[in-house]
Design a protein around this motif. Structure first.
Motif, PDB file in Angstrom:
ATOM      1  N   TRP A 134      -0.798  -5.960  16.312  1.00  0.00           N
ATOM      2  CA  TRP A 134       0.432  -5.475  15.694  1.00  0.00           C
ATOM      3  C   TRP A 134       0.283  -4.013  15.319  1.00  0.00           C
ATOM      4  CZ3 TRP A 134       1.239  -9.918  11.575  1.00  0.00           C
ATOM      5  CH2 TRP A 134       1.575 -11.096  12.248  1.00  0.00           C
ATOM      6  N   GLU A 135       1.364  -3.275  15.468  1.00  0.00           N
ATOM      7  CA  GLU A 135       1.365  -1.870  15.073  1.00  0.00           C
ATOM      8  C   GLU A 135       2.384  -1.670  13.961  1.00  0.00           C
ATOM      9  OE1 GLU A 135       2.539   2.244  17.311  1.00  0.00           O
ATOM     10  OE2 GLU A 135       1.065   0.950  18.261  1.00  0.00           O
ATOM     11  N   VAL A 136       2.009  -0.917  12.940  1.00  0.00           N
ATOM     12  CA  VAL A 136       2.881  -0.707  11.790  1.00  0.00           C
ATOM     13  C   VAL A 136       4.082   0.146  12.187  1.00  0.00           C
ATOM     14  CG1 VAL A 136       3.059   0.260   9.472  1.00  0.00           C
ATOM     15  CG2 VAL A 136       0.934  -0.853  10.196  1.00  0.00           C
ATOM     16  N   ILE A 137       5.259  -0.370  11.936  1.00  0.00           N
ATOM     17  CA  ILE A 137       6.491   0.414  12.093  1.00  0.00           C
ATOM     18  C   ILE A 137       6.929   0.943  10.731  1.00  0.00           C
ATOM     19  CG2 ILE A 137       8.948   0.328  12.652  1.00  0.00           C
ATOM     20  CD1 ILE A 137       8.384  -1.628  14.814  1.00  0.00           C
ATOM     21  N   ASP A 138       7.021   0.057   9.766  1.00  0.00           N
ATOM     22  CA  ASP A 138       7.380   0.463   8.408  1.00  0.00           C
ATOM     23  C   ASP A 138       6.513  -0.328   7.437  1.00  0.00           C
ATOM     24  OD1 ASP A 138       9.179   1.919   6.527  1.00  0.00           O
ATOM     25  OD2 ASP A 138       9.601  -0.127   5.890  1.00  0.00           O
ATOM     26  N   GLY A 139       5.766   0.379   6.617  1.00  0.00           N
ATOM     27  CA  GLY A 139       4.877  -0.282   5.673  1.00  0.00           C
ATOM     28  C   GLY A 139       3.548   0.427   5.533  1.00  0.00           C
ATOM     29  N   LEU A 140       3.453   1.625   6.112  1.00  0.00           N
ATOM     30  CA  LEU A 140       2.214   2.407   6.029  1.00  0.00           C
ATOM     31  C   LEU A 140       1.756   2.601   4.598  1.00  0.00           C
ATOM     32  CD1 LEU A 140       0.081   4.403   7.300  1.00  0.00           C
ATOM     33  CD2 LEU A 140       1.759   6.193   6.860  1.00  0.00           C
ATOM     34  N   GLN A 141       2.690   2.987   3.719  1.00  0.00           N
ATOM     35  CA  GLN A 141       2.314   3.270   2.336  1.00  0.00           C
ATOM     36  C   GLN A 141       1.776   2.013   1.642  1.00  0.00           C
ATOM     37  OE1 GLN A 141       2.649   6.565   1.640  1.00  0.00           O
ATOM     38  NE2 GLN A 141       3.658   6.848   3.604  1.00  0.00           N
ATOM     39  N   ARG A 142       2.459   0.879   1.861  1.00  0.00           N
ATOM     40  CA  ARG A 142       2.070  -0.372   1.192  1.00  0.00           C
ATOM     41  C   ARG A 142       0.741  -0.897   1.727  1.00  0.00           C
ATOM     42  NH1 ARG A 142       7.386  -2.630   3.009  1.00  0.00           N
ATOM     43  NH2 ARG A 142       7.716  -0.482   3.634  1.00  0.00           N
ATOM     44  N   LEU A 143       0.598  -0.905   3.041  1.00  0.00           N
ATOM     45  CA  LEU A 143      -0.625  -1.441   3.637  1.00  0.00           C
ATOM     46  C   LEU A 143      -1.827  -0.567   3.296  1.00  0.00           C
ATOM     47  CD1 LEU A 143      -1.825  -3.641   5.383  1.00  0.00           C
ATOM     48  CD2 LEU A 143      -1.227  -2.295   7.409  1.00  0.00           C
ATOM     49  N   THR A 144      -1.659   0.734   3.335  1.00  0.00           N
ATOM     50  CA  THR A 144      -2.760   1.635   3.003  1.00  0.00           C
ATOM     51  C   THR A 144      -3.124   1.527   1.528  1.00  0.00           C
ATOM     52  OG1 THR A 144      -1.989   3.158   4.722  1.00  0.00           O
ATOM     53  CG2 THR A 144      -3.579   4.019   3.145  1.00  0.00           C
ATOM     54  N   THR A 145      -2.135   1.325   0.667  1.00  0.00           N
ATOM     55  CA  THR A 145      -2.408   1.132  -0.759  1.00  0.00           C
ATOM     56  C   THR A 145      -3.282  -0.096  -0.989  1.00  0.00           C
ATOM     57  OG1 THR A 145      -0.384   2.229  -1.497  1.00  0.00           O
ATOM     58  CG2 THR A 145      -1.339   0.608  -2.992  1.00  0.00           C
ATOM     59  N   ILE A 146      -2.976  -1.195  -0.301  1.00  0.00           N
ATOM     60  CA  ILE A 146      -3.784  -2.417  -0.434  1.00  0.00           C
ATOM     61  C   ILE A 146      -5.227  -2.138  -0.019  1.00  0.00           C
ATOM     62  CG2 ILE A 146      -4.144  -4.703   0.588  1.00  0.00           C
ATOM     63  CD1 ILE A 146      -1.047  -4.964   0.626  1.00  0.00           C
ATOM     64  N   ILE A 147      -5.405  -1.419   1.068  1.00  0.00           N
ATOM     65  CA  ILE A 147      -6.756  -1.098   1.530  1.00  0.00           C
ATOM     66  C   ILE A 147      -7.460  -0.171   0.545  1.00  0.00           C
ATOM     67  CG2 ILE A 147      -8.056   0.072   3.354  1.00  0.00           C
ATOM     68  CD1 ILE A 147      -5.860  -1.044   5.279  1.00  0.00           C
ATOM     69  N   ASN A 148      -6.729   0.793  -0.001  1.00  0.00           N
ATOM     70  CA  ASN A 148      -7.318   1.697  -0.999  1.00  0.00           C
ATOM     71  C   ASN A 148      -7.758   0.946  -2.249  1.00  0.00           C
ATOM     72  OD1 ASN A 148      -6.844   3.877   0.655  1.00  0.00           O
ATOM     73  ND2 ASN A 148      -5.057   4.625  -0.469  1.00  0.00           N
ATOM     74  N   TYR A 149      -7.102  -0.163  -2.537  1.00  0.00           N
ATOM     75  CA  TYR A 149      -7.425  -0.939  -3.741  1.00  0.00           C
ATOM     76  C   TYR A 149      -8.557  -1.936  -3.490  1.00  0.00           C
ATOM     77  CZ  TYR A 149      -6.607  -3.558  -8.079  1.00  0.00           C
ATOM     78  OH  TYR A 149      -6.744  -4.157  -9.305  1.00  0.00           O
ATOM     79  N   VAL A 150      -8.471  -2.680  -2.405  1.00  0.00           N
ATOM     80  CA  VAL A 150      -9.423  -3.761  -2.155  1.00  0.00           C
ATOM     81  C   VAL A 150     -10.662  -3.286  -1.403  1.00  0.00           C
ATOM     82  CG1 VAL A 150      -9.729  -5.984  -0.983  1.00  0.00           C
ATOM     83  CG2 VAL A 150      -7.581  -5.478  -2.163  1.00  0.00           C
ATOM     84  N   GLY A 151     -10.500  -2.319  -0.515  1.00  0.00           N
ATOM     85  CA  GLY A 151     -11.565  -1.943   0.408  1.00  0.00           C
ATOM     86  C   GLY A 151     -12.662  -1.088  -0.190  1.00  0.00           C
ATOM     87  N   SER A 152     -13.806  -1.110   0.484  1.00  0.00           N
ATOM     88  CA  SER A 152     -14.894  -0.207   0.133  1.00  0.00           C
ATOM     89  C   SER A 152     -14.528   1.197   0.593  1.00  0.00           C
ATOM     90  CB  SER A 152     -16.193  -0.640   0.815  1.00  0.00           C
ATOM     91  OG  SER A 152     -16.079  -0.491   2.226  1.00  0.00           O
ATOM     92  N   LEU A 153     -15.253   2.195   0.123  1.00  0.00           N
ATOM     93  CA  LEU A 153     -14.955   3.578   0.486  1.00  0.00           C
ATOM     94  C   LEU A 153     -15.098   3.788   1.991  1.00  0.00           C
ATOM     95  CD1 LEU A 153     -14.088   6.310  -0.594  1.00  0.00           C
ATOM     96  CD2 LEU A 153     -16.499   6.886  -0.953  1.00  0.00           C
ATOM     97  N   ASP A 154     -16.086   3.141   2.608  1.00  0.00           N
ATOM     98  CA  ASP A 154     -16.281   3.269   4.060  1.00  0.00           C
ATOM     99  C   ASP A 154     -15.076   2.719   4.804  1.00  0.00           C
ATOM    100  OD1 ASP A 154     -18.724   4.432   3.733  1.00  0.00           O
ATOM    101  OD2 ASP A 154     -19.887   2.605   4.086  1.00  0.00           O
ATOM    102  N   VAL A 155     -14.561   1.579   4.356  1.00  0.00           N
ATOM    103  CA  VAL A 155     -13.398   0.977   4.992  1.00  0.00           C
ATOM    104  C   VAL A 155     -12.183   1.877   4.826  1.00  0.00           C
ATOM    105  CG1 VAL A 155     -11.739  -0.923   4.827  1.00  0.00           C
ATOM    106  CG2 VAL A 155     -14.202  -1.396   4.822  1.00  0.00           C
ATOM    107  N   ILE A 156     -12.009   2.410   3.633  1.00  0.00           N
ATOM    108  CA  ILE A 156     -10.869   3.289   3.357  1.00  0.00           C
ATOM    109  C   ILE A 156     -10.905   4.514   4.262  1.00  0.00           C
ATOM    110  CG2 ILE A 156      -9.848   4.820   1.615  1.00  0.00           C
ATOM    111  CD1 ILE A 156     -10.859   2.752  -0.485  1.00  0.00           C
TER     112      ILE A 156
END
Length: 354
Positions: free
Chosen positions: A81-103
């Motif tokens: 799947w490719e993001v059409i609308d939701g970049l801000q929300r999906l990236t925010t989740i990764i910034n919150y849950v993910g490790s720095l390397d993942v981010i």
């Protein structure tokens, strides 16, 4: 009759759009992104603009069970799947849950999110995901988010339209940025490669902000589109370029010929125009309509084995007749042909008389 036409248009366009909808947990979305099942296109990543407070609001909404806007995706040929609308929300989740390397892998400029500025869940302020007890981590990870996916039965024109209509990230995407997300494949890679050509970059002058939004790539696309299919142009440039890119995405068989004419044209223009395709003595921005006339007209004479005498093209830049052809209402097939043919005829006339 008018409403009969409307009914036919509705039925035709509804058939071309096919969606599937899912409720997916935060953890599943995170894992799918890490595993490459959800793709945040590189051309799209740099548009993450939410600050810490805005990101914190989304995290608070998810904790509270407040519905957040649907994420929209499109299905790629490999079923990812490719993001059409939701970049801000999906990236925010990764910034919150993910490790720095993942981010950093998802967003090179990203950083770990520390919650701030919340009123309802003020106890979260100053904390990161790792600070939470396990029970709250599990609560957050299992929160559902609605995802609507444009499936692979929908064509690329529908996907382009959705990118254009649904993108709500706070930064409007340039048409070529959308094309880079939609029309992936060999021809898109070819355009990106040639957009880095030194002679082309020396001849075409754009602002830094335009360069970062895909304008160089669009000018390469426009060069090939007008070089090969100018007779099909009617009025709408965006749709004309989309149709051409769609056709090349499906079948790209003349790569060597197109590369040769591109390189010959911009090598010649670099020789003839040391200051680039600009008017006057200042090194300013290349007028797009002037680019079309000069670049395609030069390509045409190269095709006809016409030698370009030094100074001829330079003199054309400030030619009053060409100025009239490259100003005012220019988006018609006749005006397009007229300005290209003016340059072509001027170079050929000089060749025959010298």
């Amino acid at each position: 009759m008018k409403f009969m036409d409307l009914q036919a248009q509705l039925e035709d366009n509804r058939r071309s759009v096919a969606f599937d909808s899912y409720d997916i947990s935060v953890r599943q979305l995170y894992d799918m992104t890490l595993e490459g099942m959800i793709d945040i296109a590189p051309d799209y990543q740099r548009h993450f603009v939410w600050d810490e407070a805005r990101q914190s609001e989304l995290i608070e909404s998810l904790f509270l069970g407040i519905p957040v806007p649907t994420l929209y995706m499109a299905t790629n040929r490999d079923s990812s799947w490719e993001v059409i609308d939701g970049l801000q929300r999906l990236t925010t989740i990764i910034n919150y849950v993910g490790s720095l390397d993942v981010i950093k892998e998802v967003n090179a400029k990203g950083s770990k999110l520390k919650i701030s500025s919340l009123e309802k869940l003020s106890s979260l302020n100053g904390t990161r995901y790792e600070d939470l007890p396990k029970s709250l981590q599990v609560m957050f990870q299992t929160r559902p988010i609605r995802v609507t996916v444009l499936n692979d039965r929908s064509d690329n024109s529908v996907r382009y339209d959705l990118f254009e209509r649904l993108n709500t990230g706070g930064v409007n995407l340039h048409p070529q940025e959308i094309r880079n997300c939609v029309y992936t494949g060999e021809f898109n890679d070819f355009i990106k490669e040639l957009s880095m050509n030194d002679s082309f970059r020396n001849v075409v002058k754009v602002t830094k902000s335009s360069a970062n939004k895909g304008v160089y790539e669009e000018l390469v696309l426009k060069f090939f589109c007008y070089y090969e299919q100018r007779d099909k142009f009617v009025h709408n440039v965006k749709e004309f370029l989309n149709d051409y890119m769609e056709s090349k995405t499906k079948s790209f068989k003349n790569k060597v010929r197109l590369r040769n004419i591109f390189e010959q044209t911009f090598n010649e223009l670099e020789r003839s125009l040391p200051n680039g395709i600009v008017r006057g003595n200042r090194l300013n921005v290349t007028p797009m309509v002037l680019f079309e006339a000069i670049a395609i007209g030069t390509a045409d004479v190269i095709d006809n084995d016409i030698a370009v005498r030094q100074g001829v093209i330079q003199d054309l830049l400030d030619n009053e007749a060409l100025k009239k052809l490259t100003s005012g209402a220019t988006n018609s097939r006749k005006r397009l042909h007229d300005r290209i043919n003016f340059v072509k005829d001027a170079i050929e006339h000089d060749f025959r008389n010298n």
